[in-house]
Design an enzyme around this catalytic site. Structure first.
Site, PDB file in Angstrom:
ATOM      1  CB  SER A  29      -0.910  -0.015   1.233  1.00  0.00           C
ATOM      2  OG  SER A  29      -1.738   1.136   1.278  1.00  0.00           O
ATOM      3  CB  CYS A  30       1.865   3.819  -1.475  1.00  0.00           C
ATOM      4  SG  CYS A  30       0.915   3.814  -3.014  1.00  0.00           S
ATOM      5  N   GLY A  31       0.228   5.898  -0.784  1.00  0.00           N
ATOM      6  CA  GLY A  31      -0.705   7.019  -0.698  1.00  0.00           C
ATOM      7  C   GLY A  31      -1.871   6.888  -1.650  1.00  0.00           C
TER       8      GLY A  31
END
Length: 469
Positions: free
Chosen positions: A425-427
């Site tokens: 996951s990330c932004g």
């Protein structure tokens, strides 16, 4: 010859006339100015007439009439220019600037100009600032390299030839040397997938027009997305993706190399997208455009007519799909791989079931909730039970993906077991794909990406959030 003050006035704005500018700044402005500014040194030396002819002859007969009438050319010159014009519109290769200039050069000695100069063109094309390429309507400007194009071609000719069909998909990375050697392969397509964070204030489309790998097409990360979602660049539908890729002239038999303008950033997202829709013959260019240019390989300074048409067709195709309209022929068939995509519900289930290790690619400060999120209305923190490996830790100083042994060490240092399932996951689902890319190099080819990532999770008021405090 009549006055051409309207052209000479352009020289006042020519960056070549500003010696107080730093060399690198002058070169940068030259790339942004376009062909008209590049023509100004010729204009100032009264060598501009054939440049005009070479640039525009074959596109519009009005230019021939204009040149002959406005400058009161002799009858013989008038006839010669019309002969050239007809030749440019009959010969198939007249569509390229290279073929036009070669033909003009062939006839240059037989054309008489009022000024008495009969050998203008050879001195024009002796300028080392221009590199004329076949199959391109652009003139590429490369002030740091004069004979490197010839040398690179010689080196490439000495290398072993490889086909993208025989290239392994186990390693998701190809080198600039490999791409340069195989750039002309008909079954290889190259995509510029540059995308930047809003606060970087960089325009990927404009940068593509200034400089891109020869023959590369622009892939719009924001545009090729789910138009029904309010979240940024969410994965589009199968139908939409197939329509866009088909419009770009890509079929299932093609190998695809994708790169971006930062080195290794948004290209990983497009690599993941192709794999989600069943196309494994997709690779990321090691170090992206910066490394390509550092190694001295050529770039194109403007998009060809074919590239513009394909980009326009791709944009129109996805609009039509989401409006329920029919699109052109589909040459790319998708095969959706649901195990490579996670949504919010999957992440919620994983909090209790713990089937996958969730790795967050954002910075440690954002992960800890120590700073505000760049997007308004998004809470700070992280998904409970997740771990943080900021995506820059996957890269070296040249923005190339680390070798396998160093990647393995990075994951082990954060307590990640490579024997157990992982989700990233990330932004907004972009840099999470860099983690997935690194894990792919380590042999983990089934790593899903949480598409909505923190922008979706942090916007919900009922999703649990942890912080360092």
């Amino acid at each position: 010859m009549k006055s051409c003050s309207w052209l000479l006035s352009l020289s006042d704005r020519c960056v070549w006339q500003k010696p107080n500018l730093e060399k690198s700044r002058r070169e940068e402005q030259l790339q942004q100015c376009g062909d008209w500014f590049l023509a100004i040194p010729f204009i100032l030396q009264e060598e501009w007439l054939l440049y005009l002819v070479a640039s525009f002859l074959g596109t519009d007969s009005h230019w021939v009439s204009f040149v002959c009438r406005y400058f009161s050319l002799s009858t013989s010159t008038h006839q010669s220019l019309w002969i050239l014009y007809l030749g440019f519109n009959i010969l198939p290769m007249a569509s390229t600037l290279l073929s036009r200039t070669l033909l003009v050069n062939r006839f240059a000695h037989s054309i008489s100009f009022p000024s008495g100069k009969t050998q203008i063109l050879p001195s024009v094309f002796s300028k080392k600032l221009f590199q004329f390429r076949p199959n391109s309507a652009s003139v590429a400007y490369n002030p740091t390299r004069r004979f490197s194009s010839f040398m690179a071609s010689s080196v490439a000719g000495a290398k072993a030839h490889f086909s993208s069909k025989s290239l392994s998909t186990d390693d998701p990375i190809v080198s600039p040397d490999w791409l340069h050697s195989n750039l002309k392969e008909p079954d290889l397509k190259v995509l510029d997938a540059s995308w930047y964070m809003p606060d970087e204030q960089r325009n990927p489309i404009q940068e593509y027009q200034v400089a891109h790998i020869p023959g590369a097409l622009f892939f719009d990360v924001d545009g090729v997305s789910d138009r029904t979602s309010k979240l940024p660049h969410m994965l589009p539908s199968e139908e939409a993706f197939a329509a866009v890729v088909s419009a770009l002239g890509i079929s299932n038999k093609d190998g695809v190399v994708v790169y971006d303008g930062k080195g290794l950033f948004s290209a990983a997202r497009v690599w993941w997208m192709f794999r989600v829709f069943g196309h494994d013959r997709i690779w990321v260019l090691d170090g992206g455009l910066p490394k390509w240019r550092t190694l001295g390989y050529d770039v194109e300074s403007s998009a060809s007519g074919d590239a513009i048409l394909k980009a326009t067709a791709a944009s129109e195709a996805i609009e039509k799909i989401y409006q329920g309209q029919a699109v052109g022929p589909i040459t790319f068939q998708t095969k959706f791989q649901p195990h490579l995509v996670w949504d919010l519900e999957k992440v919620q289930e994983n909090i209790t079931e713990r089937t996958h290790q969730l790795i967050d690619a954002r910075s440690k400060a954002r992960f800890d909730g120590a700073v505000l999120e760049p997007r308004k209305g998004i809470r700070s923190g992280h998904v409970p039970g997740s771990k943080c490996i900021p995506f820059p830790q996957m890269l070296d100083s040249s923005q190339s993906l680390l070798p396998a042994d160093q990647l393995k060490k990075r994951f082990e240092q954060e307590g990640i077991s490579l024997e157990n399932p992982i989700v990233t996951s990330c932004g907004t689902g972009v840099t999470a794909c860099i983690l997935a890319l690194g894990l792919h190099r380590l042999g983990k080819h089934d790593v899903p990406v949480y598409d909505g990532s923190w922008t979706e999770w942090g916007a919900h008021s009922d999703t649990p959030v942890d912080t360092a405090s």
